[in-house]
Design a protein around this motif. Sequence first.
Motif, PDB file in Angstrom:
ATOM      1  N   CYS A 214       0.266   5.150 -11.856  1.00 14.09           N
ATOM      2  CA  CYS A 214       1.485   5.771 -11.328  1.00 14.09           C
ATOM      3  C   CYS A 214       1.418   5.928  -9.815  1.00 14.09           C
ATOM      4  CB  CYS A 214       1.706   7.129 -11.989  1.00 14.09           C
ATOM      5  SG  CYS A 214       2.235   7.035 -13.703  1.00 14.09           S
ATOM      6  N   GLN A 215       0.244   6.280  -9.307  1.00  8.53           N
ATOM      7  CA  GLN A 215       0.093   6.387  -7.857  1.00  8.53           C
ATOM      8  C   GLN A 215       0.435   5.071  -7.177  1.00  8.53           C
ATOM      9  OE1 GLN A 215      -3.652   8.021  -6.371  1.00  8.53           O
ATOM     10  NE2 GLN A 215      -3.924   9.086  -8.330  1.00  8.53           N
ATOM     11  N   PHE A 216      -0.079   3.985  -7.732  1.00  9.00           N
ATOM     12  CA  PHE A 216       0.163   2.671  -7.126  1.00  9.00           C
ATOM     13  C   PHE A 216       1.596   2.214  -7.352  1.00  9.00           C
ATOM     14  CE2 PHE A 216      -4.370   2.747  -6.916  1.00  9.00           C
ATOM     15  CZ  PHE A 216      -4.691   1.917  -5.848  1.00  9.00           C
ATOM     16  N   LYS A 217       2.164   2.568  -8.491  1.00  8.50           N
ATOM     17  CA  LYS A 217       3.541   2.183  -8.776  1.00  8.50           C
ATOM     18  C   LYS A 217       4.513   2.852  -7.813  1.00  8.50           C
ATOM     19  CE  LYS A 217       6.310   1.274 -12.880  1.00  8.50           C
ATOM     20  NZ  LYS A 217       6.419   1.495 -14.338  1.00  8.50           N
ATOM     21  N   ASN A 218       4.172   4.062  -7.400  1.00  7.85           N
ATOM     22  CA  ASN A 218       5.026   4.800  -6.475  1.00  7.85           C
ATOM     23  C   ASN A 218       4.772   4.451  -5.015  1.00  7.85           C
ATOM     24  OD1 ASN A 218       6.374   6.246  -8.487  1.00  7.85           O
ATOM     25  ND2 ASN A 218       4.751   7.784  -8.601  1.00  7.85           N
ATOM     26  N   CYS A 219       3.879   3.526  -4.788  1.00  7.31           N
ATOM     27  CA  CYS A 219       3.512   3.141  -3.425  1.00  7.31           C
ATOM     28  C   CYS A 219       4.366   1.948  -3.001  1.00  7.31           C
ATOM     29  CB  CYS A 219       2.023   2.796  -3.401  1.00  7.31           C
ATOM     30  SG  CYS A 219       1.334   2.654  -1.757  1.00  7.31           S
TER      31      CYS A 219
ATOM     32  N   GLY B 106      -3.260  -2.199  -9.216  1.00  5.22           N
ATOM     33  CA  GLY B 106      -3.223  -0.951  -9.957  1.00  5.22           C
ATOM     34  C   GLY B 106      -2.181  -0.893 -11.047  1.00  5.22           C
ATOM     35  N   THR B 107      -1.298  -1.879 -11.092  1.00  7.20           N
ATOM     36  CA  THR B 107      -0.254  -1.906 -12.114  1.00  7.20           C
ATOM     37  C   THR B 107      -0.247  -3.260 -12.825  1.00  7.20           C
ATOM     38  OG1 THR B 107       1.380  -2.570 -10.438  1.00  7.20           O
ATOM     39  CG2 THR B 107       1.210  -0.218 -10.944  1.00  7.20           C
ATOM     40  N   GLU B 108       0.104  -4.306 -12.101  1.00  7.98           N
ATOM     41  CA  GLU B 108       0.173  -5.654 -12.682  1.00  7.98           C
ATOM     42  C   GLU B 108      -1.105  -6.457 -12.462  1.00  7.98           C
ATOM     43  OE1 GLU B 108       4.958  -6.432 -12.195  1.00  7.98           O
ATOM     44  OE2 GLU B 108       3.626  -7.078 -10.586  1.00  7.98           O
ATOM     45  N   TYR B 109      -1.910  -6.001 -11.542  1.00  7.80           N
ATOM     46  CA  TYR B 109      -3.126  -6.726 -11.158  1.00  7.80           C
ATOM     47  C   TYR B 109      -4.294  -5.750 -11.165  1.00  7.80           C
ATOM     48  CZ  TYR B 109      -6.482  -8.661  -7.733  1.00  7.80           C
ATOM     49  OH  TYR B 109      -7.610  -9.090  -7.096  1.00  7.80           O
ATOM     50  N   LEU B 110      -5.363  -6.096 -11.888  1.00 14.84           N
ATOM     51  CA  LEU B 110      -6.535  -5.230 -11.986  1.00 14.84           C
ATOM     52  C   LEU B 110      -7.803  -6.043 -11.766  1.00 14.84           C
ATOM     53  CD1 LEU B 110      -5.585  -3.249 -15.248  1.00 14.84           C
ATOM     54  CD2 LEU B 110      -5.182  -2.540 -12.878  1.00 14.84           C
ATOM     55  N   ALA B 111      -8.866  -5.350 -11.358  1.00 19.01           N
ATOM     56  CA  ALA B 111     -10.173  -5.987 -11.199  1.00 19.01           C
ATOM     57  C   ALA B 111     -11.096  -5.514 -12.317  1.00 19.01           C
ATOM     58  CB  ALA B 111     -10.769  -5.642  -9.840  1.00 19.01           C
ATOM     59  N   VAL B 112     -11.970  -6.423 -12.762  1.00 24.74           N
ATOM     60  CA  VAL B 112     -12.900  -6.122 -13.845  1.00 24.74           C
ATOM     61  C   VAL B 112     -14.331  -6.332 -13.356  1.00 24.74           C
ATOM     62  CG1 VAL B 112     -13.559  -6.643 -16.230  1.00 24.74           C
ATOM     63  CG2 VAL B 112     -11.187  -6.998 -15.485  1.00 24.74           C
ATOM     64  N   THR B 113     -15.168  -5.305 -13.484  1.00 22.64           N
ATOM     65  CA  THR B 113     -16.561  -5.411 -13.070  1.00 22.64           C
ATOM     66  C   THR B 113     -17.369  -6.188 -14.111  1.00 22.64           C
ATOM     67  OG1 THR B 113     -17.279  -3.397 -14.198  1.00 22.64           O
ATOM     68  CG2 THR B 113     -16.362  -3.147 -11.964  1.00 22.64           C
ATOM     69  N   PRO B 114     -18.606  -6.574 -13.775  1.00 21.46           N
ATOM     70  CA  PRO B 114     -19.423  -7.310 -14.749  1.00 21.46           C
ATOM     71  C   PRO B 114     -19.649  -6.553 -16.053  1.00 21.46           C
ATOM     72  CG  PRO B 114     -20.362  -7.555 -12.560  1.00 21.46           C
ATOM     73  CD  PRO B 114     -19.261  -6.533 -12.456  1.00 21.46           C
ATOM     74  N   TRP B 115     -19.557  -5.238 -16.030  1.00 24.24           N
ATOM     75  CA  TRP B 115     -19.761  -4.465 -17.261  1.00 24.24           C
ATOM     76  C   TRP B 115     -18.449  -3.991 -17.867  1.00 24.24           C
ATOM     77  CZ3 TRP B 115     -22.261  -3.963 -12.671  1.00 24.24           C
ATOM     78  CH2 TRP B 115     -21.750  -3.027 -11.763  1.00 24.24           C
TER      79      TRP B 115
END
Length: 453
Positions: free
Chosen positions: A387-392, A347-356
Amino acid sequence: MIHRYKNNGYNIVLDVNSGSVHVVDDIVYDIVGCLEEKMSEAAILEKFKNQYKEEDIRTAIEECRELEEAQMLFTNDIYENAIESFKDRPTVVKALCLHIAHDCNLACRYCFAEEGEYHGRRALMTYEVGKQALDFLIANSGNRKNLEVDFFGGEPLMNWNVVKELVAYGRSQEKIHNKHFRFTLTTNGVLLDDDIMEFANEEMDNVVLSIDGRKEVHDFMRPFRKGKGSYDLVVPKFQKFADSRGQQKYYARGTFTHHNLDFSEDVLHLADLGFEQISVEPVVADEKEEYAIKKEDIPKICEEYDKLAKEMIRRNKEGKGFNFFHFMIDLTGGPCVYKRLSGCGSGTEYLAVTPWGDLYPCHQFVGEEEFLMGNVWDGVKKPEISCQFKNCNVYAKEKCKNCFARFYCSGGCAANSYNFTGRIDDVYEIGCELQRKRVECAIMIKAAMAEEE
């Protein structure tokens, strides 16, 4: 904070805040417990007067005091007061999980991706979308040079030509932008052939080979759609592939379920097949699923971890050692402070990308529309999710605050927490129990190995 435990004949004392590990005799083990309870020397002498010699008790207390002065025992938590500055730390995107194929040629019973569909439609990522994803990563990576891209699915080999094209494009951009791509691949092996192995050995920094262990276990959980097992097809390919990589930079990665709680046998089966890098992990599934791990399974699973740890020590002494991912702990360096506090960076440094081209916090959130963050063309449009993930972090989770393993798991998986509690800042309690056991076994193995040196 101290964690004391006994395992395989070793008395182990972990000083949680410093990470110091002490293998001690019975008297020191007992006295550390008393000192943690703030007992006076006189009270300790009285308590153990019929068990240990007074001189030995005084010596043990003095040794503990020396360790305390050396900041190796009863150390203070220096991180909690600094967590706010860590939360304010600027972050950049350093890794993408490219869902190169929302499709699969197997029908694994436990697949959270629903045979590759992820709560949606079957689709293959186009080169154009993938290229834009790499451009997004470069543009949002700041000064970070090393970038990570995982080709994921479904089954990535079902879209192999696009994988190759994207690797070529990434390489073409490295010198231009002073970046280096670390490409990785996760595959079930069905379509694996010599050409793919050759390309992967040239370009993939790591490869995950999905195999669950013994033939009957693997074939039951990882069949083709018509029910036939895949073990006989993939095992020879995986063995050849692992050898071609010099038994390095790969994992034979499996999942165990309620149906094979004796999973240590699956780990050892993979080792007997010649694999030296192994990861077999507990399934995470709704408790309504017949294969889900249940609370009553925990004692058996912990027993299996103990069994596996002892066997790994034995095999290592015989020169037949192998690595088990969940027992790999660095007691000298370990992850940086930020990672110890905040985890994988989803959610901050690592993200997932869908086929679209949609962006989600990680692959396990794909399809959960409330976590749709944006897309690779427009970027992150919902920074509040980041921000939610950064605060986790481990201090935001009440159940982590008094857990001795918190700096090893960094608070656990946000997706698992969300799926079981509806919150990303809670924990998946079965996972916590198993994580604590794995940490204990890992430290014990280190102690046994040090004894041999």
